[in-house]
Design a protein around this motif. Structure first.
Motif, PDB file in Angstrom:
ATOM      1  N   ARG A   1      -9.465   2.532  -7.159  1.00 56.03           N
ATOM      2  CA  ARG A   1      -8.500   2.207  -6.115  1.00 56.03           C
ATOM      3  C   ARG A   1      -8.049   0.765  -6.241  1.00 56.03           C
ATOM      4  O   ARG A   1      -8.786  -0.100  -6.697  1.00 56.03           O
TER       5      ARG A   1
ATOM      6  N   GLN B   1       0.833  -1.209   0.000  1.00 56.41           N
ATOM      7  CA  GLN B   1       0.000   0.000   0.000  1.00 56.41           C
ATOM      8  C   GLN B   1       0.868   1.260   0.000  1.00 56.41           C
ATOM      9  O   GLN B   1       0.620   2.206  -0.756  1.00 56.41           O
TER      10      GLN B   1
ATOM     11  N   HIS C   1     -14.471   0.270  -3.982  1.00 52.59           N
ATOM     12  CA  HIS C   1     -13.131   0.866  -4.069  1.00 52.59           C
ATOM     13  C   HIS C   1     -12.559   0.689  -5.481  1.00 52.59           C
ATOM     14  O   HIS C   1     -12.030   1.635  -6.076  1.00 52.59           O
TER      15      HIS C   1
ATOM     16  N   LYS D   1     -14.042   2.803  -8.085  1.00 52.59           N
ATOM     17  CA  LYS D   1     -13.578   4.198  -7.966  1.00 52.59           C
ATOM     18  C   LYS D   1     -12.114   4.367  -8.362  1.00 52.59           C
ATOM     19  O   LYS D   1     -11.540   5.443  -8.216  1.00 52.59           O
TER      20      LYS D   1
ATOM     21  N   ASP E   1      -4.188   5.346  -5.379  1.00 57.94           N
ATOM     22  CA  ASP E   1      -5.012   5.263  -4.177  1.00 57.94           C
ATOM     23  C   ASP E   1      -5.249   3.792  -3.843  1.00 57.94           C
ATOM     24  O   ASP E   1      -5.691   3.021  -4.696  1.00 57.94           O
ATOM     25  N   THR E   2      -4.946   3.406  -2.608  1.00 55.24           N
ATOM     26  CA  THR E   2      -4.950   1.988  -2.229  1.00 55.24           C
ATOM     27  C   THR E   2      -5.612   1.787  -0.872  1.00 55.24           C
ATOM     28  O   THR E   2      -5.484   2.624   0.017  1.00 55.24           O
ATOM     29  N   ARG E   3      -6.314   0.672  -0.742  1.00 53.00           N
ATOM     30  CA  ARG E   3      -6.911   0.285   0.534  1.00 53.00           C
ATOM     31  C   ARG E   3      -6.465  -1.126   0.896  1.00 53.00           C
ATOM     32  O   ARG E   3      -6.411  -2.009   0.044  1.00 53.00           O
TER      33      ARG E   3
ATOM     34  N   GLU F   1       0.943   4.020  -3.023  1.00 52.35           N
ATOM     35  CA  GLU F   1       0.538   5.412  -2.790  1.00 52.35           C
ATOM     36  C   GLU F   1       1.681   6.373  -3.086  1.00 52.35           C
ATOM     37  O   GLU F   1       1.449   7.514  -3.496  1.00 52.35           O
TER      38      GLU F   1
END
Length: 240
Positions: A128, A90, A123, A126, A99-101, A94
């Motif tokens: 991510r 992650q 996510h 969107k 964008d990372t979750r 980034e």
């Protein structure tokens, strides 16, 4: 190579060893950064990407069992190690502006999100990248099985296995110079020949959900993107 990807949403399965780079143990920041750039390139093609990473660079459950740990404790330790690897990925993503979750199969609220299927899908929609940590959240299951499970839950149209070699061979090409590479295999052959691509439960899950498995080398620069577009060196495992 065409710039048109052949997949819309994929899960990339990485071994923990893939993060070691030139090290003998742990996480090589240079290697993690390179993998992050590979993922970014694929995402820029318009492919939605999620990941599962193993823990062999930090702690391997079965090795722990051999050393005297009970299986449940050893697997829990391995799952925690996957959280560390996921946070490293992650961070690298980034830093590349992606964008990372991270979603964990068991709750670690101070560090990452809990695994929620609908939220993970949202996510990705969107733009991510989602990294699934802690395996399935249960002992006695490998991160291979977690990868196949999450790929099915996310509705992925491909499960990518980034390995040390550029496909599936009849034997280990590093030790057997006569080993021949398969270009295409069916799930049944992989299981009956015990080819050790993923564990048997992961292969069975992929077969039941008709998810093709693509095995390629994560160490070749740009190979992830090439494979996404139908080029590069790989072995595909699918229906006959």
């Amino acid at each position: 190579m065409t710039d048109t990807p052949q997949y819309k949403r994929v899960l990339l399965k990485l071994s923990g060893e893939a993060l070691m780079g030139e090290l003998d143990y742990g996480i090589d920041p240079k290697m993690v950064s390179r993998i992050a750039r590979e993922i970014k390139t694929v995402q820029e093609l318009g492919v939605q990407v999620c990941l599962v990473v193993g823990a062999g660079n930090i702690f391997r459950g079965m090795t722990g069992v051999a050393s005297g740990f009970d299986r449940t404790s050893a697997d829990h330790m391995g799952m925690l190690a996957t959280v560390m690897n996921s946070i490293a990925i992650q961070n690298a993503l980034e830093q590349e502006g992606v964008d990372t979750r991270v979603q964990s199969a068991f709750p670690i609220a101070s560090v990452c999100e809990p695994y929620i299927r609908r939220k993970a899908i949202r996510h990705m929609e969107k733009g991510r990248v989602v990294v699934f940590a802690a395996g399935t959240g249960n002992p006695f299951f490998t991160t291979d099985t977690a990868a196949a499970l999450r790929a099915a839950e996310m509705g992925c149209d491909g499960l990518l296995k980034g390995t040390q070699v550029d496909g599936v061979y009849t034997a280990d090409p590093k030790t057997d110079p006569t080993a021949e590479k398969y270009d295409r295999l069916d799930y049944h052959t992989v299981l009956t020949k015990d080819l050790k691509v993923l564990d048997a439960s992961a292969i069975a899950l992929a077969r039941e959900n008709d998810i093709p498995i693509v095995v390629f080398s994560i160490h070749k620069h740009g190979e992830f993107a090439r494979v996404m577009c139908g080029s590069g060196e790989f072995t595909i495992i699918c229906k006959e």
